[in-house]
Motif scaffolding. Structure first.
Motif, PDB file in Angstrom:
ATOM      1  N   LEU A   1       2.226  -2.036  12.956  1.00  0.00           N
ATOM      2  CA  LEU A   1       2.568  -1.440  11.752  1.00  0.00           C
ATOM      3  C   LEU A   1       3.724  -1.902  10.990  1.00  0.00           C
ATOM      4  O   LEU A   1       3.797  -2.435   9.900  1.00  0.00           O
TER       5      LEU A   1
ATOM      6  N   THR B   1       7.531   3.774  15.689  1.00  0.00           N
ATOM      7  CA  THR B   1       6.230   3.261  15.250  1.00  0.00           C
ATOM      8  C   THR B   1       5.703   2.043  16.118  1.00  0.00           C
ATOM      9  O   THR B   1       6.450   1.827  17.093  1.00  0.00           O
TER      10      THR B   1
ATOM     11  N   ALA C   1       0.692  -1.145   0.164  1.00  0.00           N
ATOM     12  CA  ALA C   1       0.094  -0.024   0.101  1.00  0.00           C
ATOM     13  C   ALA C   1       0.954   1.345  -0.035  1.00  0.00           C
ATOM     14  O   ALA C   1       1.831   1.261   0.814  1.00  0.00           O
ATOM     15  N   PRO C   2       0.400   2.254  -0.684  1.00  0.00           N
ATOM     16  CA  PRO C   2       1.205   3.565  -0.794  1.00  0.00           C
ATOM     17  C   PRO C   2       1.843   4.117   0.397  1.00  0.00           C
ATOM     18  O   PRO C   2       2.907   4.629   0.685  1.00  0.00           O
ATOM     19  N   GLU C   3       0.770   4.137   1.408  1.00  0.00           N
ATOM     20  CA  GLU C   3       0.946   4.566   2.750  1.00  0.00           C
ATOM     21  C   GLU C   3       2.087   3.848   3.629  1.00  0.00           C
ATOM     22  O   GLU C   3       2.494   4.290   4.644  1.00  0.00           O
ATOM     23  N   LEU C   4       2.301   2.796   3.246  1.00  0.00           N
ATOM     24  CA  LEU C   4       3.221   1.757   3.897  1.00  0.00           C
ATOM     25  C   LEU C   4       4.445   1.874   3.401  1.00  0.00           C
ATOM     26  O   LEU C   4       5.668   1.490   3.934  1.00  0.00           O
ATOM     27  N   GLN C   5       4.798   2.320   2.248  1.00  0.00           N
ATOM     28  CA  GLN C   5       6.002   2.411   1.348  1.00  0.00           C
ATOM     29  C   GLN C   5       7.081   3.106   2.097  1.00  0.00           C
ATOM     30  O   GLN C   5       8.097   2.783   2.036  1.00  0.00           O
ATOM     31  N   PRO C   6       6.558   4.291   2.564  1.00  0.00           N
ATOM     32  CA  PRO C   6       7.638   5.142   3.658  1.00  0.00           C
ATOM     33  C   PRO C   6       8.208   4.358   4.702  1.00  0.00           C
ATOM     34  O   PRO C   6       9.480   4.161   4.815  1.00  0.00           O
ATOM     35  N   TRP C   7       7.292   3.547   5.092  1.00  0.00           N
ATOM     36  CA  TRP C   7       7.731   2.827   6.182  1.00  0.00           C
ATOM     37  C   TRP C   7       8.893   1.607   6.014  1.00  0.00           C
ATOM     38  O   TRP C   7       9.721   1.544   6.525  1.00  0.00           O
TER      39      TRP C   7
END
Length: 193
Positions: free
Chosen positions: A119, A115, A79-85
């Motif tokens: 997550l 975090t 998911a794009p929101e998890l890519q930075p993580w």
């Protein structure tokens, strides 16, 4: 004499179906994936000052990994929101090398990334295609292979190499090394100084 109601009435494990309700479709079948469709994890290794730069490759999984392959988490659909993580996690692993700490936990790694464990676990599972232990141990095995082939460390025993790479015991080292490389640590050609 009083009868036990539960002993008289049979247990029902399936819910009764109402003929007026539509039937639910069965769960989708699982798909079998062939080894050629799976990509081996690869590891980005930042060389120490004065060392040659290492090539990073992604190869199909086979029964055993060759010594020329390196391990790093492949980038499955995330998911794009998890890519930075995922990027923060891989950067932390490359820069701080936390896998060298034998007592490293998911909670400790999550704390370093600022975090929570849920997550981080989700990022490792979906973004790297591994569970936490396999993720950390893949870094340890790559480090162990590097140290086993380093002539400056030829005097180290296998247990010494294992401990230097973050493993807690020889048995865990042997089991994980064999699982990830298809060889035992003793089968790795050690350079003589």
């Amino acid at each position: 004499m009083q009868a036990n109601y539960a002993a008289v009435v049979p247990l029902r494990f399936e819910p009764e179906t109402d003929p007026n309700l539509p039937l639910k479709s069965p769960a989708p079948a699982l798909q079998r994936v062939t080894p050629s469709e799976v990509v081996a994890p690869t590891l980005i290794i930042v060389p120490a000052p004065g060392e040659a730069e290492l090539a990073v490759t992604t190869t199909p999984v086979t029964d055993s990994l060759s010594t020329s392959e390196t391990l790093t988490p492949a980038a499955p659909t995330l998911a794009p929101e998890l890519q930075p993580w995922r990027e923060k996690l891989l950067r932390l692993m490359a820069e701080e090398q936390p896998w060298l700490e034998p007592e490293l936990t998911l909670a400790e790694l999550a704390h370093r990334l600022r975090t929570n464990t849920s997550l981080l676990s989700h990022v490792i599972n979906t973004g790297c295609g591994q569970n936490f232990n396999d993720f950390v141990n893949s870094y340890r095995v790559v480090e162990a292979e590097r140290k086993l082939q380093d002539p400056r460390l030829a005097h180290y025993s296998l247990v010494g190499i294992a401990l230097e790479c973050g493993f807690n015991s020889k048995s865990t080292f042997n089991r994980v090394f064999k699982k990830l490389t298809g060889r035992t640590p003793g089968e790795v050609g050690r350079s003589k100084s």
